[in-house]
Design a protein around this motif. Structure first.
Motif, PDB file in Angstrom:
ATOM      1  N   LEU A 261       0.832  -1.204   0.000  1.00  0.00           N
ATOM      2  CA  LEU A 261       0.000   0.000   0.000  1.00  0.00           C
ATOM      3  C   LEU A 261       0.863   1.250   0.000  1.00  0.00           C
ATOM      4  O   LEU A 261       0.551   2.229  -0.696  1.00  0.00           O
ATOM      5  CB  LEU A 261      -0.926  -0.002   1.212  1.00  0.00           C
ATOM      6  CG  LEU A 261      -1.874   1.206   1.324  1.00  0.00           C
ATOM      7  CD1 LEU A 261      -2.879   1.214   0.179  1.00  0.00           C
ATOM      8  CD2 LEU A 261      -2.588   1.205   2.666  1.00  0.00           C
ATOM      9  N   ILE A 262       1.959   1.234   0.753  1.00  0.00           N
ATOM     10  CA  ILE A 262       2.888   2.367   0.771  1.00  0.00           C
ATOM     11  C   ILE A 262       3.428   2.614  -0.636  1.00  0.00           C
ATOM     12  O   ILE A 262       3.461   3.756  -1.117  1.00  0.00           O
ATOM     13  CB  ILE A 262       4.037   2.107   1.753  1.00  0.00           C
ATOM     14  CG1 ILE A 262       3.512   2.117   3.194  1.00  0.00           C
ATOM     15  CG2 ILE A 262       5.154   3.149   1.580  1.00  0.00           C
ATOM     16  CD1 ILE A 262       4.522   1.622   4.210  1.00  0.00           C
ATOM     17  N   TYR A 263       3.853   1.553  -1.305  1.00  0.00           N
ATOM     18  CA  TYR A 263       4.362   1.685  -2.667  1.00  0.00           C
ATOM     19  C   TYR A 263       3.308   2.302  -3.592  1.00  0.00           C
ATOM     20  O   TYR A 263       3.627   3.071  -4.501  1.00  0.00           O
ATOM     21  CB  TYR A 263       4.767   0.319  -3.213  1.00  0.00           C
ATOM     22  CG  TYR A 263       6.015  -0.275  -2.613  1.00  0.00           C
ATOM     23  CD1 TYR A 263       7.076   0.526  -2.204  1.00  0.00           C
ATOM     24  CD2 TYR A 263       6.144  -1.659  -2.473  1.00  0.00           C
ATOM     25  CE1 TYR A 263       8.225  -0.024  -1.667  1.00  0.00           C
ATOM     26  CE2 TYR A 263       7.295  -2.225  -1.941  1.00  0.00           C
ATOM     27  CZ  TYR A 263       8.330  -1.400  -1.531  1.00  0.00           C
ATOM     28  OH  TYR A 263       9.472  -1.966  -0.999  1.00  0.00           O
ATOM     29  N   THR A 264       2.039   1.947  -3.365  1.00  0.00           N
ATOM     30  CA  THR A 264       0.964   2.423  -4.225  1.00  0.00           C
ATOM     31  C   THR A 264       0.640   3.896  -3.973  1.00  0.00           C
ATOM     32  O   THR A 264       0.460   4.682  -4.913  1.00  0.00           O
ATOM     33  CB  THR A 264      -0.309   1.582  -4.011  1.00  0.00           C
ATOM     34  OG1 THR A 264      -0.023   0.213  -4.321  1.00  0.00           O
ATOM     35  CG2 THR A 264      -1.452   2.072  -4.892  1.00  0.00           C
ATOM     36  N   LEU A 265       0.565   4.304  -2.704  1.00  0.00           N
ATOM     37  CA  LEU A 265       0.079   5.640  -2.360  1.00  0.00           C
ATOM     38  C   LEU A 265       1.157   6.720  -2.353  1.00  0.00           C
ATOM     39  O   LEU A 265       0.851   7.896  -2.526  1.00  0.00           O
ATOM     40  CB  LEU A 265      -0.612   5.608  -0.993  1.00  0.00           C
ATOM     41  CG  LEU A 265      -1.870   4.737  -0.880  1.00  0.00           C
ATOM     42  CD1 LEU A 265      -2.453   4.877   0.513  1.00  0.00           C
ATOM     43  CD2 LEU A 265      -2.898   5.108  -1.933  1.00  0.00           C
ATOM     44  N   TYR A 266       2.406   6.369  -2.117  1.00  0.00           N
ATOM     45  CA  TYR A 266       3.484   7.351  -2.066  1.00  0.00           C
ATOM     46  C   TYR A 266       3.652   8.001  -3.442  1.00  0.00           C
ATOM     47  O   TYR A 266       3.571   7.315  -4.458  1.00  0.00           O
ATOM     48  CB  TYR A 266       4.785   6.653  -1.649  1.00  0.00           C
ATOM     49  CG  TYR A 266       5.939   7.605  -1.404  1.00  0.00           C
ATOM     50  CD1 TYR A 266       6.147   8.145  -0.156  1.00  0.00           C
ATOM     51  CD2 TYR A 266       6.804   7.958  -2.441  1.00  0.00           C
ATOM     52  CE1 TYR A 266       7.195   9.031   0.065  1.00  0.00           C
ATOM     53  CE2 TYR A 266       7.842   8.839  -2.233  1.00  0.00           C
ATOM     54  CZ  TYR A 266       8.040   9.367  -0.979  1.00  0.00           C
ATOM     55  OH  TYR A 266       9.072  10.242  -0.756  1.00  0.00           O
ATOM     56  N   PRO A 267       3.868   9.327  -3.538  1.00  0.00           N
ATOM     57  CA  PRO A 267       4.138  10.313  -2.488  1.00  0.00           C
ATOM     58  C   PRO A 267       2.897  11.062  -2.003  1.00  0.00           C
ATOM     59  O   PRO A 267       3.017  12.022  -1.254  1.00  0.00           O
ATOM     60  CB  PRO A 267       5.089  11.278  -3.198  1.00  0.00           C
ATOM     61  CG  PRO A 267       4.574  11.292  -4.609  1.00  0.00           C
ATOM     62  CD  PRO A 267       4.107   9.887  -4.887  1.00  0.00           C
ATOM     63  N   ASP A 268       1.707  10.632  -2.452  1.00  0.00           N
ATOM     64  CA  ASP A 268       0.480  11.295  -2.027  1.00  0.00           C
ATOM     65  C   ASP A 268      -0.001  10.700  -0.700  1.00  0.00           C
ATOM     66  O   ASP A 268       0.525   9.698  -0.226  1.00  0.00           O
ATOM     67  CB  ASP A 268      -0.599  11.130  -3.101  1.00  0.00           C
ATOM     68  CG  ASP A 268      -0.149  11.698  -4.442  1.00  0.00           C
ATOM     69  OD1 ASP A 268       0.375  12.833  -4.450  1.00  0.00           O
ATOM     70  OD2 ASP A 268      -0.298  11.004  -5.455  1.00  0.00           O
ATOM     71  N   HIS A 269      -0.989  11.330  -0.097  1.00  0.00           N
ATOM     72  CA  HIS A 269      -1.635  10.807   1.108  1.00  0.00           C
ATOM     73  C   HIS A 269      -0.609  10.475   2.194  1.00  0.00           C
ATOM     74  O   HIS A 269      -0.540   9.350   2.707  1.00  0.00           O
ATOM     75  CB  HIS A 269      -2.465   9.569   0.767  1.00  0.00           C
ATOM     76  CG  HIS A 269      -3.338   9.753  -0.431  1.00  0.00           C
ATOM     77  ND1 HIS A 269      -4.375  10.662  -0.465  1.00  0.00           N
ATOM     78  CD2 HIS A 269      -3.305   9.165  -1.659  1.00  0.00           C
ATOM     79  CE1 HIS A 269      -4.954  10.618  -1.660  1.00  0.00           C
ATOM     80  NE2 HIS A 269      -4.326   9.727  -2.397  1.00  0.00           N
ATOM     81  N   LYS A 270       0.168  11.490   2.564  1.00  0.00           N
ATOM     82  CA  LYS A 270       1.289  11.279   3.470  1.00  0.00           C
ATOM     83  C   LYS A 270       0.862  10.723   4.828  1.00  0.00           C
ATOM     84  O   LYS A 270       1.555   9.889   5.412  1.00  0.00           O
ATOM     85  CB  LYS A 270       2.057  12.591   3.654  1.00  0.00           C
ATOM     86  CG  LYS A 270       2.754  13.061   2.384  1.00  0.00           C
ATOM     87  CD  LYS A 270       3.509  14.373   2.617  1.00  0.00           C
ATOM     88  CE  LYS A 270       4.208  14.826   1.335  1.00  0.00           C
ATOM     89  NZ  LYS A 270       4.922  16.116   1.535  1.00  0.00           N
ATOM     90  N   ALA A 271      -0.280  11.179   5.349  1.00  0.00           N
ATOM     91  CA  ALA A 271      -0.734  10.714   6.662  1.00  0.00           C
ATOM     92  C   ALA A 271      -1.054   9.220   6.628  1.00  0.00           C
ATOM     93  O   ALA A 271      -0.684   8.474   7.545  1.00  0.00           O
ATOM     94  CB  ALA A 271      -1.958  11.509   7.114  1.00  0.00           C
ATOM     95  N   ILE A 272      -1.706   8.785   5.561  1.00  0.00           N
ATOM     96  CA  ILE A 272      -2.056   7.366   5.458  1.00  0.00           C
ATOM     97  C   ILE A 272      -0.815   6.527   5.202  1.00  0.00           C
ATOM     98  O   ILE A 272      -0.674   5.416   5.742  1.00  0.00           O
ATOM     99  CB  ILE A 272      -3.115   7.163   4.354  1.00  0.00           C
ATOM    100  CG1 ILE A 272      -4.398   7.898   4.735  1.00  0.00           C
ATOM    101  CG2 ILE A 272      -3.394   5.676   4.139  1.00  0.00           C
ATOM    102  CD1 ILE A 272      -5.470   7.875   3.676  1.00  0.00           C
TER     103      ILE A 272
END
Length: 321
Positions: A261-272
């Motif tokens: 999930l980190i790989y998918t969301l980074y660099p957006d949605h920093k809090a999540i």
């Protein structure tokens, strides 16, 4: 006296699926197994989905409209209108093989405690000629927990809804789709559902043709709501597993899910992303690599995955303006 074949209810939520829904519906009409009903819920589509649905004349197909409430709510509404002893959820942009349902009904052979599953593969650019069967498919009858562990160890699990044929009684025990979720909602739902069954049974001739690269699909959404949904689905789904067995191997599976999930969301949605990072740490860490191909793979080799994701994110945002 022979029993009548069981009624199979196919529950299909549809949102802006006008380009694809005819192919999905036709793959059901073409089934060698004929005792089925198809319940379609048009979830407030703004394209020509409604016009495409008006062309349907098969009396086994029932169509309902609702204001946009999300895929889970539409799937639940379709289920509420269903009458079958066996249930299949299906997306409005996929297709199934001609013997898909007959194979799974035969596999279950009247049991109400087991769930049938099948094979799957992807096709691209709306061209079925590009279809390729996935080679990592488990082709054995297995206990649900063992199947999930094997499917999730070192790789992403495929829990796409049309893979499964489910006795109604299992859904009644496990509960319906969680309508708080809008992204990877099948992850939580099917882990919960499968764990309420006694055995998963493989159907060799049940093939799902999974359409990849659909513009604007849920899997391509990256809003804050979608990111939170993805986190919650992974969190709740992995908790279902940990309640069965809280051991290092299951904690590693959970850590890998959050790392992906980190790989998918980074660099957006920093809090999540930070919440997911804490989960990875809590579960003992993850060593799964960042998956990339083409130019992104070159960037990863030169600059690392984080820098590559930043560059790719900026590129796509500039292209969308």
């Amino acid at each position: 006296m022979e029993k009548d074949p069981p009624l199979v209810s196919i529950c299909m939520p549809a949102y802006n699926a006008g380009k694809y829904i005819s192919e999905a519906v036709n793959s059901i009409i073409a089934q060698s197994y004929q005792n089925w009903e198809l319940i379609i819920v048009n979830d407030g589509s703004t394209d020509d989905t409604a016009e495409e649905l008006k062309k349907i004349t098969d009396e086994r197909i029932k169509i309902y409209d609702q204001n946009n409430q999300g895929q889970c709510a539409a799937a639940n509404k379709a289920f509420s209108f269903s009458k079958g002893a066996l249930i299949k959820f299906m997306d409005a942009d996929d297709m199934i093989s001609i013997n898909h349902i007959s194979s799974q009904v035969a596999t279950l052979s009247g049991t109400t405690k087991d769930i049938a599953f099948g094979s799957w593969g992807r096709f691209y650019d709306d061209d079925i000629e590009t279809f390729s069967l996935n080679t990592e498919i488990i082709k054995l009858d297995m206990q649900p927990f063992d199947w999930l562990v094997q499917s999730m160890t070192g790789k992403q699990v495929m829990l796409q809804c049309a893979l499964w044929l489910i006795p109604r009684s299992i859904i009644d025990r496990a509960g319906l789709w969680d309508d708080r979720l809008c992204l990877i909602n099948d992850f939580e739902f099917f882990i919960r559902l499968l764990l309420h069954s006694q055995q998963l049974k493989y159907s060799e001739n049940a093939i799902l043709y999974y359409r990849s690269g659909v513009p604007g699909s849920l899997s391509g959404t990256r809003s804050a709501k979608s990111a939170r949904s993805a986190y919650n689905s992974i969190n709740w789904g992995t908790q279902h597993l940990l309640k069965v067995e809280n051991t290092p191997r299951i904690r590693k599976i959970a850590a890998d899910c959050f790392q992906d999930l980190i790989y998918t969301l980074y660099p957006d949605h920093k809090a999540i992303v930070e919440e997911a990072r804490q989960k990875v740490k809590e579960y003992g860490g993850s060593d799964i690599p960042f998956q990339a191909g083409g130019f992104t793979k070159i960037l990863v080799q030169l600059m690392g995955w984080k820098a590559a994701k930043v560059i790719r994110s900026r590129f796509y945002k500039s292209m969308s303006k």
